[in-house]
Design a protein around this motif. Sequence first.
Motif: not given
Length: 478
Positions: A111-136
């Motif tokens: 779940l933690f990983c899934r939400l991290a990926a979703e925050l990067c998506s165009d359909a992010s649950p939090w569209p106010a901020w979208r990263p360019e880099v996902l550092h895991c």
Amino acid sequence: MKILFVTPECAPWVKTGGLGDVSSALPQALAALGHDVKLLMPAYPALQPLVARAGELAVRPARDRWPAARLLDAGRHRGVDLLLVDCPPLYDRPGGPYDDPQGDNALRFGLFCRLAAELCSDASPWPAWRPEVLHCNDWPTGLAPAYLRRVDASGVRSVMTLHNLAFQGVFPLHHAGDLQLPGEWLVPEGVEYWGQISFLKAGVHFADAITAVSPTYAVEIQQAEHGFGFDGILRSRAGRLCGILNGVDDTVWNPATDPHLAQPYDRSRLALKAANKAALQQRLGLRPDPQALLFGMVSRLTHQKGVDLVLEVLPWLLSQGAQLAVLGQGDAEFEQRLRASAAQSPGQVSATIGFDESLAHQIEAGADAYLMPSRFEPCGLNQMYSLAYGTLPVVRRTGGLADTVVDADAAPDQGTGFSFDEASGAALQATLQRAFEAFRSAGRWRALQERAMEQRFGWKERAQQYVDVYRELLAAQG
């Protein structure tokens, strides 16, 4: 750049090892370089005081096996915004962050990983901020680069940092459905690992870039001895793999400003270090002897850390008049043997089982030398703390230890400690003998201490190396 730094632990809230320290210092250093960094981690019990006053950014409703979760804004800490995944059934439970009494760690970190990926998506649950880099970081985040391939996240690139390849996040294959892993991933060229699922393999396979926490470790893990079964896939991805040495937070580990010490000191006031030795001997019940060579060791008490090698040479070490101060926890056998040694030689051996941040600092400052005979060490931080405190490291030449400690006899004009190659008690004892000989020469020991304290392992340079990796990835996508 906008960077989402995803980690299962971060000091001071949750720390089981070096990853906790790195997850605190590196995002701060990136922010200090002018980047927009947000740190994402689960809302463990230690973070509940922050949860109580955090702002809610988004709600992810329950889906399939995953319960509902909230994304919380826990405020800014030293220049970095802290985001929490709040899901009490999965994270708000007693024990360490990786304890798995319910057998649901695959679900927790999935779940933690899934939400991290979703925050990067165009359909992010939090569209106010979208990263360019996902550092895991390490296996608990390993599925995030894979999930990133399943969401619409154009323009986002992923980095997977390997802090310790020995921990791989391996779970039974039947979890594939719960984790919504497509069938085409369940092959050796995907996330399948000897008939099971490996979170870490997913990260190594799907990430756009892979970093290891020291240059030498990046080479070692491509070999069978240190690859833990991953050497083949890492060799196949060698073009995407590089090593970046960890840094030291010198606002925390600095003998001139360290609040835990009996007497602050620096390179120009090195004589004041003796007061910390006396204070440490008093606190631990060791014989108050300024002439005894006092060795320190703050470590997980495991085979990897070479604790068995220390125990093997301990009778000889004590016969030379040395003292040993150990702080740590780990294998029950090693804990018991160290306690027994302390009981048999109370004036020479102290064994504190557990962890005490204040005592860790006092050992670094009060010891003359520091023992770190690891069989493998991805980076290691304590040898760098020791160098900063003028406490000469005795290390095995592997991973980050090879990158940070210069042997006093191999390079007399550059030496900062003592090192050896073979993982044996005999090799350790021979190296300790060389340390005794140097200690008997006050002038030589002082010169080694001063040279050690000249070394700089700050995070600014390391953070810039990560920025270079990010920029290369973003430039490559056109």
